[in-house]
Motif scaffolding. Sequence first.
Motif, mmCIF file in Angstrom:
data_model
loop_
_atom_site.group_PDB
_atom_site.id
_atom_site.type_symbol
_atom_site.label_atom_id
_atom_site.label_comp_id
_atom_site.label_asym_id
_atom_site.label_seq_id
_atom_site.Cartn_x
_atom_site.Cartn_y
_atom_site.Cartn_z
ATOM 1 N N GLY A 239 0.405 -1.064 -0.316
ATOM 2 C CA GLY A 239 -0.344 0.071 -0.638
ATOM 3 C C GLY A 239 0.834 1.037 0.054
ATOM 4 N N VAL A 240 1.904 1.184 -0.396
ATOM 5 C CA VAL A 240 3.053 2.504 -0.896
ATOM 6 C C VAL A 240 3.269 3.177 -1.614
ATOM 7 N N LEU A 241 3.214 3.785 -1.618
ATOM 8 C CA LEU A 241 2.824 5.114 -3.432
ATOM 9 C C LEU A 241 3.857 6.210 -2.763
ATOM 10 N N GLU A 242 5.029 6.491 -3.932
ATOM 11 C CA GLU A 242 6.026 8.155 -3.559
ATOM 12 C C GLU A 242 5.515 8.579 -4.150
ATOM 13 N N THR A 243 6.489 10.408 -4.747
ATOM 14 C CA THR A 243 6.344 10.625 -5.398
ATOM 15 C C THR A 243 7.925 11.043 -5.314
ATOM 16 N N GLY A 244 8.951 11.666 -6.669
ATOM 17 C CA GLY A 244 9.754 12.134 -6.808
ATOM 18 C C GLY A 244 11.304 12.004 -5.714
ATOM 19 N N ASN A 245 11.643 10.877 -5.023
ATOM 20 C CA ASN A 245 12.513 10.614 -4.809
ATOM 21 C C ASN A 245 12.397 10.861 -3.317
ATOM 22 N N ILE B 36 16.013 17.491 -2.257
ATOM 23 C CA ILE B 36 15.643 17.376 -3.661
ATOM 24 C C ILE B 36 14.709 19.356 -2.948
ATOM 25 N N SER B 37 14.051 19.575 -4.363
ATOM 26 C CA SER B 37 13.553 20.918 -3.974
ATOM 27 C C SER B 37 11.781 20.547 -4.541
ATOM 28 N N GLY B 38 11.468 21.103 -4.152
ATOM 29 C CA GLY B 38 9.911 20.748 -3.927
ATOM 30 C C GLY B 38 9.056 19.436 -3.234
ATOM 31 N N PHE B 39 8.156 19.626 -3.516
ATOM 32 C CA PHE B 39 7.153 18.753 -3.105
ATOM 33 C C PHE B 39 6.748 17.248 -3.347
ATOM 34 N N ARG B 40 7.208 16.389 -2.240
ATOM 35 C CA ARG B 40 7.089 15.082 -2.940
ATOM 36 C C ARG B 40 6.298 14.509 -1.658
ATOM 37 N N ILE B 41 5.187 13.100 -2.155
ATOM 38 C CA ILE B 41 4.774 12.509 -0.882
ATOM 39 C C ILE B 41 5.380 11.005 -0.639
ATOM 40 N N HIS B 42 5.021 10.590 0.061
ATOM 41 C CA HIS B 42 4.997 8.845 0.387
ATOM 42 C C HIS B 42 3.927 9.306 1.094
ATOM 43 N N LEU B 43 2.940 7.953 1.178
ATOM 44 C CA LEU B 43 1.793 7.750 1.244
ATOM 45 C C LEU B 43 1.211 6.217 1.384
ATOM 46 N N GLN B 44 0.817 5.736 2.720
ATOM 47 C CA GLN B 44 0.497 4.204 2.850
ATOM 48 C C GLN B 44 -0.801 4.015 3.499
ATOM 49 N N HIS B 45 -1.024 2.571 2.243
ATOM 50 C CA HIS B 45 -2.610 2.719 3.350
ATOM 51 C C HIS B 45 -2.667 1.073 3.661
ATOM 52 N N ASP B 46 -3.953 1.521 4.519
ATOM 53 C CA ASP B 46 -4.113 0.427 5.369
ATOM 54 C C ASP B 46 -5.644 -0.154 4.955
ATOM 55 N N PRO B 47 -5.456 -0.981 4.393
ATOM 56 C CA PRO B 47 -6.907 -1.077 3.644
ATOM 57 C C PRO B 47 -8.112 -1.931 5.195
ATOM 58 N N ALA B 48 -7.529 -3.172 5.925
ATOM 59 C CA ALA B 48 -8.590 -3.237 6.899
ATOM 60 C C ALA B 48 -8.803 -2.035 7.972
ATOM 61 N N ALA B 49 -7.795 -1.364 8.426
ATOM 62 C CA ALA B 49 -8.072 -0.461 9.132
ATOM 63 C C ALA B 49 -8.767 1.153 8.783
ATOM 64 N N LEU C 204 4.343 14.476 3.579
ATOM 65 C CA LEU C 204 4.376 15.208 2.809
ATOM 66 C C LEU C 204 6.156 16.441 2.991
ATOM 67 N N ARG C 205 6.943 16.018 1.663
ATOM 68 C CA ARG C 205 8.422 16.873 2.482
ATOM 69 C C ARG C 205 8.176 17.694 1.366
ATOM 70 N N GLY C 206 9.330 19.005 1.723
ATOM 71 C CA GLY C 206 8.849 20.403 0.632
ATOM 72 C C GLY C 206 10.145 21.461 0.886
ATOM 73 N N ALA C 207 11.294 21.363 0.625
ATOM 74 C CA ALA C 207 12.372 22.233 0.994
ATOM 75 C C ALA C 207 13.121 22.740 -0.184
ATOM 76 N N GLY C 208 13.300 24.349 0.045
ATOM 77 C CA GLY C 208 13.943 24.704 -1.202
ATOM 78 C C GLY C 208 15.182 24.460 -1.012
ATOM 79 N N ALA C 209 15.712 26.437 -1.493
ATOM 80 C CA ALA C 209 16.973 26.486 -1.670
ATOM 81 C C ALA C 209 17.728 25.986 -0.263
ATOM 82 N N TYR C 210 18.539 25.362 0.287
ATOM 83 C CA TYR C 210 19.002 25.444 1.968
ATOM 84 C C TYR C 210 17.941 25.176 2.999
ATOM 85 N N PHE C 211 16.971 24.193 2.070
ATOM 86 C CA PHE C 211 16.207 23.306 3.101
ATOM 87 C C PHE C 211 15.087 23.863 4.019
#
Length: 138
Positions: free
Chosen positions: A76-82, A88-101, A108-115
């Motif tokens: 149940g894992v989906l990720e974007t943007g490594n 890495i600059s910009g927004f990227r997401i990690h999603l984990q789905h638990d169907p039973a629960a 969501l991670r989102g850094a620009g220059a110098y974090f």
Amino acid sequence: MFKLRLPTLLMITLASGGCAMSEPAHAVPEAAATLHIAPQTPTSKVFECARQRLAQLGEDDALWDHKVTREDVPHGVLETGNFPEDNISGFRIHLQHDPAAGSVSLRLRGAGAYFVDQGVEAGLKTFEEGFSRCLAAP
């Protein structure tokens, strides 16, 4: 006798010690949330809604990386943007789905220059709005 000139001595000094400085550790700005959805919602639907929302956000804002770089349906894992990478600059997401629960964990991670924080709290709320609407649709 061996004679060193000032420029040569300066070069040797810089080469031997100039790169020995250590960089301080940086924390990548991150926001997290857990959404409660109908139990037994298929992971394929969760992933489809995530892809739709990411595509919408990517059209509106270049900060959103909507390219899926990891998709693990059995877990149940989906990720974007490594997602795991720090520099890495910009927004990227990690999603984990638990169907039973009946839950979807979001990070969501989102850094620009110098974090610099690109607004991860607001970005996560923006993602959640369209994502939740899609999941609630029949």
